[in-house]
Design a protein around this motif. Sequence first.
Motif, short mmCIF file in Angstrom:
data_model
loop_
_atom_site.label_atom_id
_atom_site.label_comp_id
_atom_site.label_asym_id
_atom_site.label_seq_id
_atom_site.Cartn_x
_atom_site.Cartn_y
_atom_site.Cartn_z
N GLY A 152 -12.72 5.04 -15.55
CA GLY A 152 -13.83 5.00 -16.50
C GLY A 152 -13.49 4.13 -17.68
N THR A 153 -12.66 4.66 -18.57
CA THR A 153 -12.31 3.90 -19.77
C THR A 153 -10.97 3.20 -19.64
OG1 THR A 153 -11.26 5.86 -20.72
CG2 THR A 153 -13.59 5.48 -21.27
N ARG A 154 -10.18 3.61 -18.68
CA ARG A 154 -8.81 3.07 -18.56
C ARG A 154 -8.67 2.29 -17.26
NH1 ARG A 154 -3.80 6.11 -16.89
NH2 ARG A 154 -2.13 4.71 -17.51
N GLN A 155 -8.14 1.09 -17.36
CA GLN A 155 -7.85 0.26 -16.19
C GLN A 155 -6.36 0.34 -15.90
OE1 GLN A 155 -9.87 -1.45 -14.32
NE2 GLN A 155 -11.71 -1.87 -15.49
N TYR A 156 -6.00 0.49 -14.65
CA TYR A 156 -4.58 0.47 -14.28
C TYR A 156 -4.44 0.00 -12.84
CZ TYR A 156 -5.54 5.05 -12.16
OH TYR A 156 -6.06 6.07 -11.40
N ARG A 157 -3.18 -0.17 -12.43
CA ARG A 157 -2.88 -0.62 -11.07
C ARG A 157 -2.05 0.44 -10.36
NH1 ARG A 157 -1.33 -6.12 -13.52
NH2 ARG A 157 -3.27 -7.26 -13.28
N ARG A 158 -2.27 0.52 -9.08
CA ARG A 158 -1.43 1.39 -8.25
C ARG A 158 -0.92 0.56 -7.08
NH1 ARG A 158 -3.48 2.53 -3.45
NH2 ARG A 158 -5.71 2.63 -3.11
N LEU A 159 0.05 1.10 -6.38
CA LEU A 159 0.58 0.39 -5.22
C LEU A 159 -0.41 0.42 -4.07
CD1 LEU A 159 4.26 1.64 -5.18
CD2 LEU A 159 3.41 -0.58 -5.91
N ASN A 160 -0.43 -0.65 -3.33
CA ASN A 160 -1.26 -0.75 -2.14
C ASN A 160 -0.63 0.10 -1.04
OD1 ASN A 160 -2.64 -1.51 0.15
ND2 ASN A 160 -2.56 -3.69 -0.30
N ARG A 161 -1.37 1.05 -0.52
CA ARG A 161 -0.83 1.91 0.53
C ARG A 161 -1.19 1.40 1.93
NH1 ARG A 161 -2.01 5.46 -3.58
NH2 ARG A 161 -0.26 6.74 -4.22
N GLY A 162 -1.89 0.29 1.99
CA GLY A 162 -2.27 -0.28 3.28
C GLY A 162 -1.28 -1.32 3.73
N GLY A 163 -1.68 -2.11 4.69
CA GLY A 163 -0.83 -3.20 5.15
C GLY A 163 0.12 -2.80 6.26
N ASP A 164 0.84 -3.78 6.72
CA ASP A 164 1.80 -3.61 7.80
C ASP A 164 3.05 -2.94 7.25
OD1 ASP A 164 3.96 -4.09 9.61
OD2 ASP A 164 2.84 -5.75 10.50
N ARG A 165 3.32 -1.73 7.70
CA ARG A 165 4.44 -0.95 7.16
C ARG A 165 5.79 -1.54 7.56
NH1 ARG A 165 2.33 0.01 3.26
NH2 ARG A 165 4.12 1.21 2.65
N GLN A 166 5.87 -2.15 8.73
CA GLN A 166 7.12 -2.78 9.15
C GLN A 166 7.44 -3.98 8.26
OE1 GLN A 166 9.19 -1.55 11.52
NE2 GLN A 166 7.77 0.16 11.59
N ALA A 167 6.41 -4.79 7.96
CA ALA A 167 6.62 -5.93 7.07
C ALA A 167 6.96 -5.46 5.66
CB ALA A 167 5.37 -6.81 7.05
N ASN A 168 6.32 -4.38 5.23
CA ASN A 168 6.62 -3.81 3.92
C ASN A 168 8.08 -3.38 3.85
OD1 ASN A 168 6.87 -1.49 1.93
ND2 ASN A 168 4.81 -2.23 1.45
N ALA A 169 8.56 -2.71 4.89
CA ALA A 169 9.95 -2.26 4.93
C ALA A 169 10.91 -3.46 4.95
CB ALA A 169 10.18 -1.36 6.14
N ALA A 170 10.53 -4.52 5.68
CA ALA A 170 11.37 -5.73 5.74
C ALA A 170 11.46 -6.37 4.35
CB ALA A 170 10.80 -6.72 6.75
#
Length: 187
Positions: A152-170
Amino acid sequence: MYKLAKGSAVKARTQAINQLKAVLVAADPNLREELAGLNNAELFRACARFADDSKNGRNDEGGEEAVLQATRMTLCLLAHRIEQLTEQIEDLERRLTRLVERHAPQLLTVVGIGPDTAVTLLITMGDNPERLHSEASFAALCGVSPVERSSGTRQYRRLNRGGDRQANAALHRIVQTRLRFDPRTRD
């Protein structure tokens, strides 16, 4: 396909190692003592030699001797399975390394990227070429891009929980390796 076969062989070898150690826990105390203090490689070699003992005139007897002989034979079979799977894994690693050297040798020159991580990233990129338009699209594909959120009043960022998990781990392994061994990354 090589990566799939290697993953399967690693999983099977881990299972065989766990089984071998579980058999040792329940084994005769004298046998456990005989194998105590050996590192994994020495333990597997010692267990593999148990086949020679059973071929040298030891017959199935009754009682505790039969249990001991069955335990030794089981340890021998598991040790041979571990050896075969290790050879398969090493062969598949060589094949994967040759493929990376042939198709993307520049990846292997980067600190922190080895054949396994290079193959994982190449597979991710090869499976989704239509989604790769920029570094940002690659980051989103690997699940390492920030996602804008608002309460609402506050903008922030969070981690993307999507995507290729194997590539993320690499990518995570690459970053961790670079933090340990690359002075530029540490700086």
